[in-house]
Design an enzyme around this catalytic site. Structure first.
Site, PDB file in Angstrom:
ATOM      1  N   CYS A 112       0.793  -1.150   0.064  1.00 43.04           N
ATOM      2  CA  CYS A 112       0.049   0.076  -0.030  1.00 43.04           C
ATOM      3  C   CYS A 112       1.058   1.227   0.023  1.00 43.04           C
ATOM      4  O   CYS A 112       0.689   2.128  -0.777  1.00 43.04           O
ATOM      5  CB  CYS A 112      -1.035   0.038   1.094  1.00 43.04           C
ATOM      6  SG  CYS A 112      -2.270   1.443   1.429  1.00 43.04           S
ATOM      7  N   CYS A 211      -5.961  -4.123   7.133  1.00 39.55           N
ATOM      8  CA  CYS A 211      -7.209  -3.121   6.946  1.00 39.55           C
ATOM      9  C   CYS A 211      -8.278  -3.675   6.435  1.00 39.55           C
ATOM     10  O   CYS A 211      -9.480  -3.322   6.542  1.00 39.55           O
ATOM     11  CB  CYS A 211      -6.816  -1.928   6.541  1.00 39.55           C
ATOM     12  SG  CYS A 211      -6.208  -1.683   4.671  1.00 39.55           S
TER      13      CYS A 211
END
Length: 376
Positions: A112, A211
């Site tokens: 990410c 997440c």
């Protein structure tokens, strides 16, 4: 060398990535307080943003977006929501699933940072005239006298997050800002600062785990996408000990959840040693069979110039792991690493991040390991 970070050289136009948590809110507030022209942005990364977090898990929900907006309002900065869900799904979520399907253990936070926060987000920020992207990571960018920048560990090792930033290259570091990196305080003190600043996220729980897997059930998440596929659990001699419902549900070094009915002859626990997606087989064995003496890593990314020749470094193999001394050398496009002392639980797909003192040298993706006593 000077310890001036980018935000201290001159006022900058800063795009603050605001997750809706306390760290990113305090980072944005500090950047604004330092005199920079700050704009907050929340990244909508969830394909199902109407869902809400479960306890301290998850992120990128409507709740998080609203928390980020309220924080921006209190700080007094403009705020926007940018939809990067498609890019996140392709570069992070689908990569995560594909890596597990191939028998590897990826770190989606590194991906990410590499592909979203300091690639897609940074590229868009620069195109719009911003100078830097600010996040709530605990790490430091140090500006050298020759104008180059180095990535270093945070002042507080207990909160250091430089491992997940080890994928950043020169260009990305030149536009990165980490206002919390030189903070020598506890998380309670960061929360107290947020409270003093009237930020409602001061008492918001930290997010944990992955997440985009809000309930923390990674095996269930993978099973939904890859389907169940029964295979054998075997020992090092190839003897069948039990079955599993998908090799992707296991990681190197795993001890719990093996579902082996018979105890080991020596009565000691067994651990996952290898995962073969081709045969859909999981191999287990004793703890000492996990000892790794060397490894080969691919796709190196350097936080500065690539090292030349062999060198001695410390290495970190997990986001919250300890350091270990290594000898490393770039051979062609591969990083060959040998350990001074054997380490356990090293899995292909993980990142190895090299350090020279507190300076991050770079990172690479582990492709294979050597468990016998010989070293590369």
């Amino acid at each position: 060398m000077t310890d001036d970070t980018p935000q201290r050289t001159r006022p900058l136009r800063v795009l603050a990535a605001m997750s809706g948590g306390v760290d990113s809110a305090v980072a944005a507030a500090r950047a604004a307080e330092a005199g920079h022209d700050v704009t907050g942005v929340h990244l909508a990364l969830s394909a199902n943003p109407q869902s809400f977090r479960t306890g301290a898990r998850g992120c990128c929900t409507i709740e998080d977006s609203r928390d980020a907006r309220r924080a921006a309002d209190v700080i007094g900065i403009p705020f926007y929501v940018w939809d990067l869900a498609d890019r996140f799904r392709e570069d992070v979520v689908e990569d995560f699933v594909a890596e597990y399907e191939a028998g590897r253990t990826p770190n989606p936070c590194l991906r990410c940072n590499e592909k979203i926060k300091f690639a897609a987000l940074l590229d868009k920020a620069l195109a719009l005239g911003f100078d830097a992207v600010c996040t709530g990571h605990y790490a430091k960018v140090i500006l050298r006298e020759d104008g180059t920048r180095e990535l270093h560990r945070a002042s507080d090792m207990a909160k250091d997050q430089s491992y997940v930033l080890g994928v950043l290259d020169d260009r990305q570091l030149a536009h990165a800002m980490f206002p919390l990196g030189d903070t020598l305080t506890t998380k309670d003190e960061i929360r107290a600062e947020a409270e003093r600043r009237d930020l409602a996220v001061a008492k918001k729980p930290d997010s944990h785990d992955i997440c985009f897997i809000a309930d923390g059930d990674t095996q269930g998440f993978l099973a939904d996408r890859l389907g169940k596929a029964e295979g054998d659990i075997v020992d090092e001699a190839g003897n069948r000990l039990g079955t599993h419902e998908g090799a992707f549900g296991y990681t190197i070094g795993q001890r719990k959840g093996l579902r082996i009915g018979t105890p080991a002859p020596d009565g000691k626990p067994r651990y996952v040693l290898d995962i073969s997606p081709v045969t859909n087989t999981v191999t287990v064995g004793p703890a000492d069979s996990l000892d790794v003496h060397a490894l080969r890593a691919i796709k190196p990314r350097w936080c500065g110039a690539a090292p030349t020749g062999p060198g001695t470094y410390t290495a970190q193999l997990r986001a919250h792991g300890s350091e270990t001394e290594v000898r490393a050398e770039l051979v062609g496009e591969s990083l060959e690493v040998s350990f001074t002392e054997p380490v356990r639980g090293v899995a292909p797909g993980q990142a190895i991040v090299l350090y020279d003192g507190t300076r991050v040298v770079g990172s690479a993706t582990i492709a294979s390991t050597v468990r016998e006593a010989s070293a590369v």
